[in-house]
Design an enzyme around this catalytic site. Structure first.
Site, PDB file in Angstrom:
ATOM      1  N   ALA A  81       0.855  -1.208   0.000  1.00 21.50           N
ATOM      2  CA  ALA A  81       0.000   0.000   0.000  1.00 21.50           C
ATOM      3  C   ALA A  81       0.874   1.234   0.000  1.00 21.50           C
ATOM      4  O   ALA A  81       2.035   1.191   0.394  1.00 21.50           O
ATOM      5  CB  ALA A  81      -0.900   0.014   1.235  1.00 21.50           C
ATOM      6  N   THR A  83       1.286   4.122   2.159  1.00 23.42           N
ATOM      7  CA  THR A  83       0.858   4.394   3.534  1.00 23.42           C
ATOM      8  C   THR A  83       1.315   5.757   4.048  1.00 23.42           C
ATOM      9  O   THR A  83       0.936   6.144   5.150  1.00 23.42           O
ATOM     10  CB  THR A  83       1.377   3.306   4.494  1.00 23.42           C
ATOM     11  OG1 THR A  83       2.802   3.233   4.374  1.00 23.42           O
ATOM     12  CG2 THR A  83       0.763   1.951   4.179  1.00 23.42           C
ATOM     13  N   ASP A 123      -6.716   2.464  10.915  1.00 23.67           N
ATOM     14  CA  ASP A 123      -7.574   3.280  11.774  1.00 23.67           C
ATOM     15  C   ASP A 123      -7.940   4.614  11.116  1.00 23.67           C
ATOM     16  O   ASP A 123      -8.881   5.289  11.559  1.00 23.67           O
ATOM     17  CB  ASP A 123      -6.895   3.545  13.122  1.00 23.67           C
ATOM     18  CG  ASP A 123      -5.545   4.249  13.004  1.00 23.67           C
ATOM     19  OD1 ASP A 123      -4.812   3.966  12.030  1.00 23.67           O
ATOM     20  OD2 ASP A 123      -5.206   5.061  13.887  1.00 23.67           O
ATOM     21  N   TYR A 145      -5.715   9.242   1.954  1.00 23.29           N
ATOM     22  CA  TYR A 145      -5.226   7.915   2.348  1.00 23.29           C
ATOM     23  C   TYR A 145      -6.348   7.111   3.005  1.00 23.29           C
ATOM     24  O   TYR A 145      -6.642   5.978   2.604  1.00 23.29           O
ATOM     25  CB  TYR A 145      -4.036   8.051   3.306  1.00 23.29           C
ATOM     26  CG  TYR A 145      -3.676   6.750   3.990  1.00 23.29           C
ATOM     27  CD1 TYR A 145      -3.135   5.686   3.265  1.00 23.29           C
ATOM     28  CD2 TYR A 145      -3.888   6.570   5.355  1.00 23.29           C
ATOM     29  CE1 TYR A 145      -2.825   4.488   3.882  1.00 23.29           C
ATOM     30  CE2 TYR A 145      -3.579   5.375   5.981  1.00 23.29           C
ATOM     31  CZ  TYR A 145      -3.047   4.331   5.245  1.00 23.29           C
ATOM     32  OH  TYR A 145      -2.738   3.144   5.851  1.00 23.29           O
TER      33      TYR A 145
END
Length: 307
Positions: A81, A83, A123, A145
């Site tokens: 990913a 990130t 989260d 994101y």
């Protein structure tokens, strides 16, 4: 290895990352697992034998199809990913390609070949107004994101493949060949050099030891778990408290830590204020049992002494 009827073939994307390398460690220690590790470029893991490593850029759909068709894994753990939260704001197209479109391609291949997809999420799909969060709480991402990770989750949930989504928080740990740092190593390194640190005092997180997250991924893969799981450490800190705990553990100078408001930082992407996870489902369904933050720091310390 493949002759055992209990062996499960697991393909990991992003195997050069912190989590990816911890998954390789686990697979090498578990004869039930035949590992296909994939990542971009040369293999960063020090062990060369006992598994297959393949160079793979998962945004290349043809290459992804070729490898999955050839390897036929029973499960895929997707750790690849973009990130870097601010980088996603600056490169929305790149973020979408890696975090959403590549996941769409993976989903199609998992449906076609009957593969169990275990996908890592974050989260940051939450707005941070009501943390800690349970799996059923409503997402409301604040950043590109977070939105990209939520978009991927929704694609997976609408799919016809067998899937598990593992959301996590602020992963830390140590591997032999680090491609990027993490909050624990950053704080320790800066404080050892006597560098003052500006650390936010208005954000709360439950930092996750990379070994714990890898355990959860493998538990999900081996047991065939399905659904959404919240995976993090067990301790909730304000970020400045987390950095102070790092200073305490290694007996470094806490007076170098300056508490600042997140509004004083020139960050491209807004961050959720208070996340954290309710871990009950992961404990009961997966048997997940994370280390405390102090135990996690002790493990990192042991690994640093061996380097």
């Amino acid at each position: 290895m493949s002759s055992s009827p209990l062996t499960k073939k697991i393909l990991v994307t992003g195997s050069n990352g912190l989590l990816g390398q911890k998954l390789t460690d686990l697979a090498l220690a578990d004869e039930r697992i035949a590992l296909v590790a994939t990542s971009r470029g040369e293999n960063r893991h020090p062990a060369e034998d006992g598994y297959t490593y393949l160079d793979l850029d998962i945004v290349d759909g043809d290459q992804l199809r070729s490898i999955i068709t050839e390897q036929r894994p029973q499960a895929i753990i997707n750790t690849a990913a973009m990130t870097n939260v601010d980088a996603c704001e600056h490169d929305p197209e790149g973020c979408k390609k890696l975090n959403v479109e590549a996941v769409g391609t993976l989903i199609g291949l998992c449906e076609e070949f009957g593969i169990h997809l275990i996908h890592l999420s974050t989260d940051f799909i939450f707005d941070g107004k009501n943390g800690p969060y349970a799996e059923h709480d409503a997402p409301n991402p604040l950043s590109l994101y977070g939105q990209s990770k939520l978009d991927a989750e929704q694609l997976i949930q609408q799919s016809n493949c067998k899937w598990a989504i593992l959301r996590t928080i602020l992963v830390y740990g140590l591997v032999a060949d680090m491609s990027r740092s993490n909050i624990v190593l950053w704080a320790k390194g800066a404080l050892e050099k006597g560098q003052p640190l500006n650390v936010v005092n208005d954000q709360w997180r439950m930092p996750t030891l990379a070994e714990d997250l890898a355990d959860a991924c493998m538990l999900a893969a081996i047991t065939g778990a399905e659904g959404i799981f919240h995976i993090s450490g067990k301790d909730l800190f304000a970020i400045h408290e987390l950095v102070a705990a790092v200073a305490d553990f290694w007996q470094l100078d806490k007076s170098l830590i300056r508490q600042v408001s997140s509004t004083t930082l020139s960050q491209a992407a807004p961050r959720p204020a208070r996340t954290g996870f309710v871990l009950d489902k992961a404990r009961h369904v997966l048997g997940y049992n994370p280390h405390s933050f102090t135990e996690g720091l002790a493990l990192v310390d042991q690994q640093l002494r061996k380097k």
